[in-house]
Design a protein around this motif. Structure first.
Motif, PDB file in Angstrom:
ATOM      1  N   SER A 129      -8.544  -2.297  -4.502  1.00 55.79           N
ATOM      2  CA  SER A 129      -8.747  -0.992  -3.885  1.00 55.79           C
ATOM      3  C   SER A 129     -10.234  -0.778  -3.583  1.00 55.79           C
ATOM      4  O   SER A 129     -10.845  -1.576  -2.865  1.00 55.79           O
ATOM      5  CB  SER A 129      -8.154   0.100  -4.773  1.00 55.79           C
ATOM      6  OG  SER A 129      -8.062   1.333  -4.088  1.00 55.79           O
ATOM      7  N   VAL A 153      -5.234  -5.042  -2.129  1.00 56.96           N
ATOM      8  CA  VAL A 153      -4.922  -3.710  -1.579  1.00 56.96           C
ATOM      9  C   VAL A 153      -6.193  -2.977  -1.182  1.00 56.96           C
ATOM     10  O   VAL A 153      -6.532  -1.906  -1.691  1.00 56.96           O
ATOM     11  CB  VAL A 153      -4.046  -2.857  -2.534  1.00 56.96           C
ATOM     12  CG1 VAL A 153      -2.653  -3.435  -2.631  1.00 56.96           C
ATOM     13  CG2 VAL A 153      -4.644  -2.727  -3.926  1.00 56.96           C
ATOM     14  N   THR A 259      -1.515  -7.795  -1.110  1.00 55.89           N
ATOM     15  CA  THR A 259      -1.168  -6.429  -0.758  1.00 55.89           C
ATOM     16  C   THR A 259       0.339  -6.244  -0.868  1.00 55.89           C
ATOM     17  O   THR A 259       1.065  -7.144  -1.272  1.00 55.89           O
ATOM     18  CB  THR A 259      -1.683  -6.092   0.664  1.00 55.89           C
ATOM     19  OG1 THR A 259      -1.432  -4.720   0.941  1.00 55.89           O
ATOM     20  CG2 THR A 259      -1.019  -6.951   1.718  1.00 55.89           C
ATOM     21  N   ASP A 263       1.787  -0.328   0.711  1.00 54.65           N
ATOM     22  CA  ASP A 263       0.413  -0.007   0.319  1.00 54.65           C
ATOM     23  C   ASP A 263      -0.260   0.839   1.378  1.00 54.65           C
ATOM     24  O   ASP A 263      -0.040   0.675   2.578  1.00 54.65           O
ATOM     25  CB  ASP A 263      -0.397  -1.287   0.095  1.00 54.65           C
ATOM     26  CG  ASP A 263      -1.825  -0.958  -0.328  1.00 54.65           C
ATOM     27  OD1 ASP A 263      -1.971  -0.285  -1.362  1.00 54.65           O
ATOM     28  OD2 ASP A 263      -2.764  -1.321   0.400  1.00 54.65           O
ATOM     29  N   THR A 291       3.767  -1.166  -4.145  1.00 57.95           N
ATOM     30  CA  THR A 291       2.987  -0.016  -3.723  1.00 57.95           C
ATOM     31  C   THR A 291       1.558  -0.208  -4.236  1.00 57.95           C
ATOM     32  O   THR A 291       1.243  -1.208  -4.892  1.00 57.95           O
ATOM     33  CB  THR A 291       3.580   1.283  -4.277  1.00 57.95           C
ATOM     34  OG1 THR A 291       3.483   1.265  -5.719  1.00 57.95           O
ATOM     35  CG2 THR A 291       5.044   1.423  -3.884  1.00 57.95           C
ATOM     36  N   HIS A 292       0.696   0.762  -3.958  1.00 58.64           N
ATOM     37  CA  HIS A 292      -0.716   0.611  -4.296  1.00 58.64           C
ATOM     38  C   HIS A 292      -0.937   0.451  -5.794  1.00 58.64           C
ATOM     39  O   HIS A 292      -1.858  -0.260  -6.206  1.00 58.64           O
ATOM     40  CB  HIS A 292      -1.497   1.827  -3.780  1.00 58.64           C
ATOM     41  CG  HIS A 292      -2.975   1.633  -3.774  1.00 58.64           C
ATOM     42  ND1 HIS A 292      -3.621   0.844  -2.836  1.00 58.64           N
ATOM     43  CD2 HIS A 292      -3.958   2.115  -4.587  1.00 58.64           C
ATOM     44  CE1 HIS A 292      -4.923   0.857  -3.072  1.00 58.64           C
ATOM     45  NE2 HIS A 292      -5.161   1.623  -4.126  1.00 58.64           N
ATOM     46  N   LEU A 297       2.062  -5.641  -8.699  1.00 58.52           N
ATOM     47  CA  LEU A 297       0.907  -5.969  -7.869  1.00 58.52           C
ATOM     48  C   LEU A 297      -0.247  -6.437  -8.735  1.00 58.52           C
ATOM     49  O   LEU A 297      -0.921  -7.433  -8.413  1.00 58.52           O
ATOM     50  CB  LEU A 297       0.490  -4.745  -7.061  1.00 58.52           C
ATOM     51  CG  LEU A 297      -0.854  -4.859  -6.348  1.00 58.52           C
ATOM     52  CD1 LEU A 297      -0.752  -5.787  -5.155  1.00 58.52           C
ATOM     53  CD2 LEU A 297      -1.366  -3.493  -5.911  1.00 58.52           C
ATOM     54  N   PRO A 388       4.132   4.660   1.634  1.00 59.17           N
ATOM     55  CA  PRO A 388       2.815   4.268   1.124  1.00 59.17           C
ATOM     56  C   PRO A 388       2.024   5.459   0.583  1.00 59.17           C
ATOM     57  O   PRO A 388       1.462   6.232   1.344  1.00 59.17           O
ATOM     58  CB  PRO A 388       2.122   3.662   2.359  1.00 59.17           C
ATOM     59  CG  PRO A 388       3.213   3.370   3.331  1.00 59.17           C
ATOM     60  CD  PRO A 388       4.250   4.418   3.087  1.00 59.17           C
TER      61      PRO A 388
END
Length: 556
Positions: A129, A153, A259, A263, A291-292, A297, A388
């Motif tokens: 991120s 991501v 990713t 996301d 997802t984020h 992830l 997202p």
């Protein structure tokens, strides 16, 4: 538990290539002084071999928790791990101003690294991120010292994600502002707010004008939130020094990108991938059903990232990956699973699924028909469900029947599929709309309707319309192109495709007040009728990249 044992257990749980974890020496709170005198607090996880390469992680989220584990894993595998808190966070001096100081602070930190007695000249970077944005801010300046990047991501620019479709990603931005502010409040107060379901954040997402939403959500004014409300136009000079997309093509270090299909940064990250490919680079791309904030992830990022750093930072070391394909992605839906591909996107045939009267979706061309209508009222905005979002618990696929039952949502549904249909690649729609108001949003979502009638979102997108952005035809209709999130999805035989068309998805995107008032100060809300046209002169359609993995008999 001893650090070496922690590293060994974590490596086994992540199924990392077998290594013999060595002892790790940890030095915390190192003061690194940058050019304007600000001190950035930094932790150093040192391996036995002081001539080892270095992995740098710059973060606004503190240096404990998962990063402490990552530091030990890196050092136990024979790399110096340097974890630094961005200015204004985690004990570092100065004030945190997102996107502003990361290049200069990163360059100064690299200069500090080069003066350390254990510096070998080989640098890797790892970031999830915002940490990934800090990588892109520094990558070009690092030159040949940079040997590998792990970008998870994230993207080289957050501007397009912040104003996706030229609207405003309200839920993401305000939630992130609240999360950053929460790092400064007492732990017990934070736990109480979470236990109550974050009512202050929920109230902020509903508040008008938006310029007061940050104070409602956090109790204080957030400077960057105010700035992002003011500087939202595409030509705003504010963003020119806060994006690094024009520098991506000059990065020569091997990059792995991880990713997820749901996301918030997926389209922007794939733009970075395309830029690297156009420049002749061969990045590795991994896209999963995440997802984020998905736990899956994080596990995948560690597995991919640590392996990537092992390969590209070890001088002449063996490759653990062998002949793996440059692209690995998860095909969601029916019997999909993981696929290895030579590139992104794969070859596909763009197939138009046309909107028809009576809520029908079909590949046959449209016939003369009257438009469908709905009324959008920003005082009762069409809600967003799943998709997202920043917070994993609310993101991803959800049953959409609740929102589809609203009178301000039009749905178009196909007949049951006679065989599976596989869609992999960019998805887009072309919607012909006539509106009572000049200011409006067009939201389009693709769903998979199962045999029980549940409607699961696959991908979506929104575009903001204002006078002059899209030319009107003599009837007053606008052709609005709507890019949706890319996807890899296999629709099961017997399922149906469904397209939603509506006037918004709040609070994921800020509601359109219908007045053209400035983003941050708008308070007047105007409702208005919309017509969605689907005749031969206005062929509204969803265009799907269909991959033919089965005999070419008609599936629909």
């Amino acid at each position: 538990m001893p650090g070496r044992l922690v590293a060994r257990l974590a490596a086994a749980a992540l199924r990392l290539p077998v290594t013999r974890p060595g002892p790790v020496r940890v030095t915390r709170h190192i003061p690194v002084r940058v050019r304007d005198g600000v001190v950035l607090r930094t932790d150093h996880y040192a391996p036995v071999d002081e001539s080892a390469p270095t992995v740098l992680i710059r973060t606004p989220y503190g240096r404990g928790g998962p990063l402490r584990l990552l530091g030990r894993l890196l050092a136990a595998r024979g790399q110096h791990a340097v974890i630094q808190s961005c200015r204004g966070t985690g004990g570092s001096g100065g004030t945190f101003a997102p996107l502003v100081h990361e290049r200069d602070d990163g360059v100064d930190t690299l200069d500090w690294l080069r003066r350390q007695p254990w510096w070998s000249g080989a640098l890797g970077m790892f970031g999830i991120s915002y940490q990934g944005f800090a990588q892109w801010a520094l990558a070009d300046d690092a030159g040949d010292d940079l040997r590998a990047m792990v970008a998870v991501v994230t993207a080289s620019t957050t501007r397009d994600s912040t104003y996706a479709g030229e609207s405003f990603a309200l839920d993401t931005v305000l939630t992130w502002a609240e999360l950053l502010h929460a790092q400064t409040v007492p732990w017990l107060a934070r736990q109480w707010e979470l236990k109550r379901g974050q009512p202050h954040l929920a109230a902020g997402l509903e508040h008008l004008p938006l310029a007061g939403a940050d104070r409602v959500a956090t109790g204080v004014t957030i400077s960057f939130f105010q700035e992002w409300l003011r500087h939202h136009t595409p030509d705003a000079a504010y963003w020119r020094t806060r994006v690094f997309a024009d520098r991506v093509a000059r990065v020569r270090a091997p990059v792995v990108m991880v990713t997820g299909w749901h996301d918030i940064f997926l389209p922007a990250q794939l733009d970075d991938h395309a830029t690297l490919r156009a420049a002749g680079a061969r990045p590795r791309l991994v896209i999963g059903p995440w997802t984020h904030g998905s736990p899956g992830l994080f596990v995948a990022a560690l597995r991919e990232g640590l392996t990537w750093l092992d390969e590209h930072l070890s001088a002449g070391g063996p490759s653990h990956r062998g002949g793996s394909a440059p692209v690995r992605l998860y095909v969601s839906g029916a019997d999909g699973g993981w696929r290895d591909l030579p590139d992104w996107p794969p070859p596909a045939v763009d197939t138009a699924w046309h909107l028809h009267p009576g809520g029908e979706l079909a590949v046959r061309p449209p016939a003369p028909s009257a438009p469908d209508e709905f009324r959008y009222d920003p005082a009762d905005p069409t809600p967003s469900l799943g998709g997202p979002l920043l917070v994993a618990q609310r993101a991803g696929p959800v049953d959409n029947r609740r929102v589809e039952a609203r009178p301000d949502v039009l749905t178009y549904t196909s007949a049951p599929l006679t065989r599976p249909v596989e869609v992999i690649g960019p998805v887009r729609a072309e919607i012909h709309v006539r509106s009572e108001l000049s200011y409006l949003d067009v939201f389009v979502r693709l769903c998979d309707v199962d045999r029980r009638g549940r409607s699961w979102n696959v991908c979506d997108g929104l575009v903001r319309v204002e006078p002059g952005r899209f030319p009107a035809d003599p009837s007053g209709a606008l052709r609005v192109p709507v890019p949706l999130w890319p996807t890899a999805y296999r629709f099961r035989a017997g399922h149906r495709l469904r397209v939603q068309v509506s006037g918004g998805a709040h609070p994921r995107w800020a509601r359109n007040p219908g007045t053209g008032e400035p983003l941050g100060t708008a308070v007047t809300l105007r409702a208005g009728w919309r017509q969605i046209l689907h005749d031969p002169e206005h062929p509204s359609a969803l265009l799907l990249p269909i991959v033919h993995t089965a005999p070419a008999s008609p599936p629909f």
